[in-house]
Each structure stands twice: as C-alpha cells, then as structure tokens.
Design an enzyme around this catalytic site. Structure first.
Site, PDB file in Angstrom:
ATOM      1  N   LYS A 288       0.928  -1.183  -0.157  1.00  0.00           N
ATOM      2  CA  LYS A 288       0.058  -0.131   0.029  1.00  0.00           C
ATOM      3  C   LYS A 288       0.866   1.152  -0.073  1.00  0.00           C
ATOM      4  O   LYS A 288       1.219   1.829   1.061  1.00  0.00           O
ATOM      5  CB  LYS A 288      -0.944  -0.017   1.261  1.00  0.00           C
ATOM      6  CG  LYS A 288      -2.189   0.923   0.869  1.00  0.00           C
ATOM      7  CD  LYS A 288      -3.003   0.645   2.014  1.00  0.00           C
ATOM      8  CE  LYS A 288      -3.914   2.038   2.263  1.00  0.00           C
ATOM      9  NZ  LYS A 288      -4.759   2.200   1.115  1.00  0.00           N
ATOM     10  N   ALA A 289       1.421   1.436  -1.229  1.00  0.00           N
ATOM     11  CA  ALA A 289       2.413   2.285  -1.291  1.00  0.00           C
ATOM     12  C   ALA A 289       2.079   3.764  -2.135  1.00  0.00           C
ATOM     13  O   ALA A 289       1.125   3.781  -3.117  1.00  0.00           O
ATOM     14  CB  ALA A 289       3.494   1.996  -2.256  1.00  0.00           C
TER      15      ALA A 289
END
Ligand code: PMP
Length: 312
Positions: free
Chosen positions: A179-180
């Site tokens: 979850k960048a």
C-alpha cells in the site's frame, strides 16, 4: 474510493461559516498527531520539502477505521504497513505492537470513538539521491472523524463508475502488493477524469485487460447466490475484501475468485466495492452497464456493519 471520499463531510473537518459548509484543510485542524514516537500538535506535524518520500514516493500508508472506540483489524493493518515498507526496501523502526499501541493512543488523545486513521511511513531528508539507505524512516499516525459518506438509503442508490483509461500494472512493473503512495498516481488521475465526467469513481482493468478494482476499493459482482471477485494477483488484496470473502462463504454464497473480463459484467445482477473507508459501497453503473443494488448489497452492508462492531 477511500481516498476519493475524503474531505466532503460535515464532521470535525468542516465549519459552517455564513451558512455554507467550508472545509477545514487537513493541515489546519485541531488535535494530536503521533509523530516519530511523540504526540505533537496537529498543525505542527510538518516535514521538510527535501524529503525523499515526497520526491520519489518512498512512502507507505494505511487506512483503518475505529468503531465504538475499537480499531477494526488493527494488527492486520499494522502488519500490512510494515510489510509494505519492506516491499519498498525500508524498515519502519517500530514493532507491530508499538504501532498498534500508538494508534490506540492517537484515538484516545483525540477523544475519538468512530474515526478514520491514517498511519504513514516515509524516508526522510538526509540525502536527495535516489538511494534512501541513509535516510531516516519516519512514522506518523493521524485520526479524524470520517463517518460513512452516505446514509444506508443513499448508498443503495449506488455509485456510478466510469472505465479508467489507466490500467493496473503487472507485478514486475510496480510493487503492486504494497500500500504504497506511488501506486496512487494513476488512481488520482482516473478519479479526476471520472469526476469531471460526472461519475463517482472509476473501475480499472489490469495490464491483461481483466477487471481489477476501483481507485481505492476492491470490487465484487453478484449473480443470485454466487459472488465473483477478481483474483488479487496485481492489486491490493484488501483487508475488507478478505473479510467479505469469509462473510460470503459463511452466509451460504458460492464465492468465486477468478479473472473477469469487462464483457462478462452484463451477467451480474449486483455489484459493490469494499474498503476500510468505502466499507460496502453498492454500484449502480459501470460505463453503460447498469446494476440494481438490492438484496445482496443490503445483506453485505448489514453483515459488515455487524462484523466491525467491537466484540465484548
Ligand atoms: N485497493 C486500493 C487501491 C485501496 O486503496 C484500498 C483501500 N486501502 C483497497 C483496495 C481496499 O483495502 P482495505 O480493504 O484493506 O482497506
């Protein structure tokens, strides 16, 4: 949906000056933010312009909700945050237990009961080259009131989705299971275009042309007692997605994870999106395909609302 639903709600984030609802900017609110181990005043939680995370997206984050004072699946979120950082080749200098404790502290210090929380970790400003190995890793955690965007009735009218022109890249093109922050570039672009054209959000295909997900939420399709959802092989396998898969199986649905082509969507009666912020969001339209949010959407809204309640 998650990032897209923000900032439009009259909770603690808005003021009512002269009768018109005005948004209080995110950096101008009152409260406390946990920042590298300390609680700092909300408006003082600042970073330098020469921050690696800002320039090169060495940044990962979480989005989680608290219900009645308890953060739903907190440890799963903290673990995912650590894992996302590892995928981006950096280490958050706090354990999962310490992150959990910090999240609880933020909720308590801000006097929040039902809230959205945003832990974020990034590489700092020691060096400006691409390599971030000498840069300090920071962690901040904020929380604010962010109730469900729609009432149950409003939700059941369903979101209108367009087809995104941006596709989810292949796993060897981008670290797609983190979850960048960098993964959200195309989500923001897709969302902007959808909104300009009068839609709520956009549905993205993947690099092979299969249905992937919305800009910040996973997608499910319903055909009688069967639920189909894309295999999470190039996008985030959401924590809500996993919860819904379990709830569906437990409640007598046949759950099918498979590659789905856009041409197949006509076969389905209902469609909904899932995410920690979006919760269960029924969909009424994708491009020129219509769905009628009905029994299944209602059932999953109810099941999920029960599921997230603190267990005594
Ligand atoms: N996909 C994307 C791109 C997201 O941003 C989110 C929200 N985190 C999701 C799916 C749903 O994930 P979760 O259920 O873990 O919130």
């Amino acid at each position: 949906m998650q990032e897209s639903l923000s900032n439009t709600r009259s909770s603690n984030g808005t003021s009512n000056k002269g009768g018109a609802m005005n948004l209080i900017p995110m950096d101008q609110r009152d409260g406390w933010i946990w920042f590298d181990g300390e609680l700092v005043e909300w408006k003082q939680a600042k970073i330098h312009v020469l921050t690696h995370g800002l320039h090169y997206a060495s940044c990962v984050f979480e989005g989680q909700r608290a219900y009645k004072g308890v953060i739903y699946k907190l440890t799963e979120h903290s673990k995912r945050l650590k894992k996302s950082a590892n995928i981006l080749d950096f280490e958050i200098p706090y354990s999962v237990e310490q992150i959990d404790a910090a999240c609880k502290l933020v909720l308590e210090k801000n006097g929040l009961i039902d809230a959205y929380m945003r832990p974020v970790a990034w590489c700092g400003s020691e060096e400006m080259g691409l390599a971030a190995t000498n840069n300090k890793v920071h962690l901040a955690i904020a929380a604010w009131k962010w109730p469900s965007y729609f009432s149950a009735e409003e939700r059941l009218k369903g979101a209108k989705l367009s087809w995104s022109e941006w596709c989810r890249p292949a796993p060897n093109m981008i670290p797609c299971f983190a979850k960048a922050a960098g993964l959200y570039m195309i989500c923001t672009l897709a969302k902007h275009k959808a909104m300009k054209e009068g839609y709520t959000d956009a549905l993205m295909l993947d690099y092979r042309g299969y249905v992937a997900e919305a800009t910040g939420a996973n997608v499910f399709f319903v055909k009688r007692r069967e639920i189909h959802t894309p295999i999470a092989d190039c996008f985030l396998d959401g924590i809500t997605r996993q919860t819904i898969i379990q709830l569906a199986k437990k409640n007598g649905y046949k759950l099918v994870e498979r590659h789905i082509l856009p041409d197949e969507l006509n076969e389905f009666d209902e469609c909904f999106l899932t995410g920690s912020a979006a919760e269960i969001t029924p969909v009424a339209q994708i491009g020129d395909i219509n769905f009628k949010p009905g029994k299944a959407c209602k059932e999953f809204i109810k099941l999920y609302a029960e599921e997230v309640q603190p267990k005594s």
